[in-house]
Design an enzyme around this catalytic site. Sequence first.
Site, PDB file in Angstrom:
ATOM      1  N   THR A 144       3.554  -2.703  -0.018  1.00 44.71           N
ATOM      2  CA  THR A 144       2.894  -1.307   0.119  1.00 44.71           C
ATOM      3  C   THR A 144       3.051  -0.648   1.587  1.00 44.71           C
ATOM      4  O   THR A 144       3.500  -1.532   2.539  1.00 44.71           O
ATOM      5  CB  THR A 144       1.422  -1.451   0.159  1.00 44.71           C
ATOM      6  OG1 THR A 144       0.897  -0.402   0.745  1.00 44.71           O
ATOM      7  CG2 THR A 144       0.685  -2.490   0.722  1.00 44.71           C
ATOM      8  N   SER A 179      -6.877  -3.079   5.732  1.00 45.36           N
ATOM      9  CA  SER A 179      -7.782  -3.692   4.816  1.00 45.36           C
ATOM     10  C   SER A 179      -7.510  -5.323   4.519  1.00 45.36           C
ATOM     11  O   SER A 179      -6.067  -5.587   4.929  1.00 45.36           O
ATOM     12  CB  SER A 179      -7.975  -2.950   3.590  1.00 45.36           C
ATOM     13  OG  SER A 179      -6.649  -3.282   2.648  1.00 45.36           O
ATOM     14  N   TYR A 181      -6.875  -6.321   1.970  1.00 44.62           N
ATOM     15  CA  TYR A 181      -6.058  -6.190   0.613  1.00 44.62           C
ATOM     16  C   TYR A 181      -4.252  -5.947   1.211  1.00 44.62           C
ATOM     17  O   TYR A 181      -3.556  -6.583   1.218  1.00 44.62           O
ATOM     18  CB  TYR A 181      -6.248  -5.061  -0.194  1.00 44.62           C
ATOM     19  CG  TYR A 181      -4.903  -4.383  -1.072  1.00 44.62           C
ATOM     20  CD1 TYR A 181      -4.112  -5.166  -1.726  1.00 44.62           C
ATOM     21  CD2 TYR A 181      -4.358  -3.255  -0.374  1.00 44.62           C
ATOM     22  CE1 TYR A 181      -3.087  -4.757  -2.386  1.00 44.62           C
ATOM     23  CE2 TYR A 181      -3.340  -2.606  -1.068  1.00 44.62           C
ATOM     24  CZ  TYR A 181      -2.548  -3.248  -1.782  1.00 44.62           C
ATOM     25  OH  TYR A 181      -1.477  -2.871  -2.345  1.00 44.62           O
ATOM     26  N   HIS A 182      -4.445  -4.863   2.251  1.00 52.23           N
ATOM     27  CA  HIS A 182      -3.047  -4.734   2.785  1.00 52.23           C
ATOM     28  C   HIS A 182      -2.560  -5.972   3.526  1.00 52.23           C
ATOM     29  O   HIS A 182      -1.402  -6.214   3.510  1.00 52.23           O
ATOM     30  CB  HIS A 182      -3.236  -3.455   3.833  1.00 52.23           C
ATOM     31  CG  HIS A 182      -3.585  -2.224   2.836  1.00 52.23           C
ATOM     32  ND1 HIS A 182      -4.454  -1.616   2.818  1.00 52.23           N
ATOM     33  CD2 HIS A 182      -2.368  -1.547   2.238  1.00 52.23           C
ATOM     34  CE1 HIS A 182      -4.325  -0.421   2.111  1.00 52.23           C
ATOM     35  NE2 HIS A 182      -3.159  -0.406   1.670  1.00 52.23           N
ATOM     36  N   LYS A 185      -0.746  -8.526   1.612  1.00 56.43           N
ATOM     37  CA  LYS A 185       0.816  -7.858   1.444  1.00 56.43           C
ATOM     38  C   LYS A 185       1.548  -8.177   2.510  1.00 56.43           C
ATOM     39  O   LYS A 185       2.882  -8.743   2.388  1.00 56.43           O
ATOM     40  CB  LYS A 185       0.837  -6.526   1.215  1.00 56.43           C
ATOM     41  CG  LYS A 185       0.157  -5.900  -0.056  1.00 56.43           C
ATOM     42  CD  LYS A 185       0.993  -6.387  -1.158  1.00 56.43           C
ATOM     43  CE  LYS A 185       0.324  -5.491  -2.639  1.00 56.43           C
ATOM     44  NZ  LYS A 185       1.240  -6.104  -3.696  1.00 56.43           N
TER      45      LYS A 185
HETATM   46  P1  NAD Z   1      -3.055  -2.744 -11.553  1.00 53.41           P
HETATM   47  O1  NAD Z   1      -4.096  -3.544 -11.190  1.00 53.41           O
HETATM   48  O2  NAD Z   1      -3.065  -1.707 -12.650  1.00 53.41           O
HETATM   49  O3  NAD Z   1      -1.982  -4.050 -12.205  1.00 53.41           O
HETATM   50  C1  NAD Z   1      -1.947  -5.136 -11.660  1.00 53.41           C
HETATM   51  C2  NAD Z   1      -1.849  -6.169 -12.790  1.00 53.41           C
HETATM   52  O4  NAD Z   1      -1.622  -7.569 -12.400  1.00 53.41           O
HETATM   53  C3  NAD Z   1      -2.866  -6.230 -13.666  1.00 53.41           C
HETATM   54  O5  NAD Z   1      -2.755  -6.155 -15.033  1.00 53.41           O
HETATM   55  C4  NAD Z   1      -3.748  -7.609 -13.433  1.00 53.41           C
HETATM   56  O6  NAD Z   1      -4.467  -8.137 -14.589  1.00 53.41           O
HETATM   57  C5  NAD Z   1      -2.422  -8.349 -12.871  1.00 53.41           C
HETATM   58  N1  NAD Z   1      -2.764  -9.819 -12.125  1.00 53.41           N
HETATM   59  C6  NAD Z   1      -3.547  -9.633 -11.082  1.00 53.41           C
HETATM   60  N2  NAD Z   1      -3.763 -10.703 -10.597  1.00 53.41           N
HETATM   61  C7  NAD Z   1      -2.767 -11.683 -11.278  1.00 53.41           C
HETATM   62  C8  NAD Z   1      -2.663 -13.083 -11.204  1.00 53.41           C
HETATM   63  N3  NAD Z   1      -2.970 -13.680 -10.206  1.00 53.41           N
HETATM   64  N4  NAD Z   1      -2.077 -13.492 -12.581  1.00 53.41           N
HETATM   65  C9  NAD Z   1      -1.502 -12.647 -13.179  1.00 53.41           C
HETATM   66  N5  NAD Z   1      -1.832 -11.431 -13.549  1.00 53.41           N
HETATM   67  C10 NAD Z   1      -2.425 -10.873 -12.154  1.00 53.41           C
HETATM   68  O7  NAD Z   1      -2.205  -2.407 -10.273  1.00 53.41           O
HETATM   69  P2  NAD Z   1      -0.905  -1.554 -10.145  1.00 53.41           P
HETATM   70  O8  NAD Z   1      -1.643  -0.254  -9.673  1.00 53.41           O
HETATM   71  O9  NAD Z   1      -0.022  -1.602 -11.276  1.00 53.41           O
HETATM   72  O10 NAD Z   1      -0.118  -2.080  -8.752  1.00 53.41           O
HETATM   73  C11 NAD Z   1       1.046  -2.930  -8.928  1.00 53.41           C
HETATM   74  C12 NAD Z   1       1.346  -3.532  -7.774  1.00 53.41           C
HETATM   75  O11 NAD Z   1       2.020  -2.350  -7.019  1.00 53.41           O
HETATM   76  C13 NAD Z   1       0.539  -4.281  -6.928  1.00 53.41           C
HETATM   77  O12 NAD Z   1       0.845  -5.288  -6.379  1.00 53.41           O
HETATM   78  C14 NAD Z   1       0.050  -3.149  -5.953  1.00 53.41           C
HETATM   79  O13 NAD Z   1      -0.315  -3.733  -4.737  1.00 53.41           O
HETATM   80  C15 NAD Z   1       1.310  -2.369  -5.902  1.00 53.41           C
HETATM   81  N6  NAD Z   1       1.062  -0.992  -5.298  1.00 53.41           N
HETATM   82  C16 NAD Z   1       0.530  -0.223  -6.151  1.00 53.41           C
HETATM   83  C17 NAD Z   1       0.193   1.139  -5.605  1.00 53.41           C
HETATM   84  C18 NAD Z   1      -0.593   2.134  -6.344  1.00 53.41           C
HETATM   85  O14 NAD Z   1      -0.836   3.317  -6.054  1.00 53.41           O
HETATM   86  N7  NAD Z   1      -0.860   1.899  -7.827  1.00 53.41           N
HETATM   87  C19 NAD Z   1       0.801   1.507  -4.437  1.00 53.41           C
HETATM   88  C20 NAD Z   1       1.215   0.435  -3.719  1.00 53.41           C
HETATM   89  C21 NAD Z   1       1.770  -0.744  -4.190  1.00 53.41           C
END
Ligand code: NAD
Length: 382
Positions: A144, A179, A181-182, A185
Amino acid sequence: MKIVVAGGDGFCGWPTALYLSKQGHEVAIVDNLVRRKYDEELRSNSVTPIYSLKERVAKWKEKTGKEIKTYIGDLNHYDFLAEVFRQTQPDAFVHFAEQRSAPYSMIDREHAVYTQQNNVIGNLNVLYAIKEFAPSCHLIKLGTMGEYGTPNIDIEEGYIEIEHKGRKDKLPFPKQPGSFYHLSKVHDSHNIMLACRIWGIRATDLNQGVVYGLHTEETKLDPVLANRFDYDGVFGTALNRFLIQSATGHDITVYGSGGQTRGFLNITDTIRCVEIAAENPADAGEFRVFNQFTESFSVKELAEKVQKVSREKGLDPEIKSIENPRVEAEDHYYNAVNTKLRDLGLEPNLLTDDVLREILETALEHKDRVIKENVLPTVTWK
Ligand code: NAD
């Protein structure tokens, strides 16, 4: 290519899996479905009705003839992950599968510990599985832009040249995340960097900005293929949340002054960036970092854009400042470099009024599903 999409039931992962399948790749989804459990825990939902993963992939097969295999399990369970690698032998492993909400990680000690365990250990297992079962597999890892924080200098793509006491080196760009969370990463990035250096793994860390939008050509093929659309104070990202607020007659709530500036991108560009990374793999031993966003906006600018488009639709949301639940700089310098993906062919889909209108229309169509008590923030950083 044989591509595993971990987190393929989530907001970014689902449309990515469909697109890569359409492009002719052999796609397998790995997911433990925990995102659906967070909804139960928070008594929240996606504004768009979402179908089970089983129904989703069956509909995809019916519509396109293409099969997406699914493996339901947790990256933290190494035996499960090892079996996935044995069976799929992936060329690329796209890793979306983490707990991705900053507020969720800040609820309390348990949620902070869960987030870091889930994310850091899951990712470490992926690194070991690549080493053990598919050493030339390209790890495409979602990081991120929040890893960098908001330094008072330009943010480079992963590395910065530093001259110190007469000597020069190219070093990882300093990280000041806001955070737990961040921070997970940042820990992931460090673990991947070491694995590349010592084992010769190839990896691309996609430092992604905030993603908006939900529909893609593929998800629009059938309501069963719809993507999730989060709006609550815990999982909703800024722009999507503002559009839902407007659609439900709520004020658009900006945290503090709204001067917080971040990189943003359309969900369709998320997918394209993953494809670009897959088609142009990192070299063996290379830890490559791309800043994956297309435009920067302050939160206040986003609120104003939503207000303008809403007014054209006969809605009249007010923009209100509320106390910032986070601890963060509200007025700061922000200039981040994002040239590497463009150099490889990314043509950004920018945040136009048409794009905003399309998301707003979806929000209006499903507005009765919104649980209004969930819209305002409930988690504070302190
Ligand atoms: P999301 O929560 O919708 O999807 C994540 C998926 O991963 C979910 O379906 C969840 O069930 C699965 N998951 C989580 N932990 C798991 C584990 N231990 N084993 C197997 N499956 C697991 O999130 P998203 O918005 O699709 O984000 C996807 C990725 O992109 C994340 O890593 C997030 O940090 C990164 N990201 C997202 C955004 C955003 O704006 N959505 C921005 C920057 C980075």
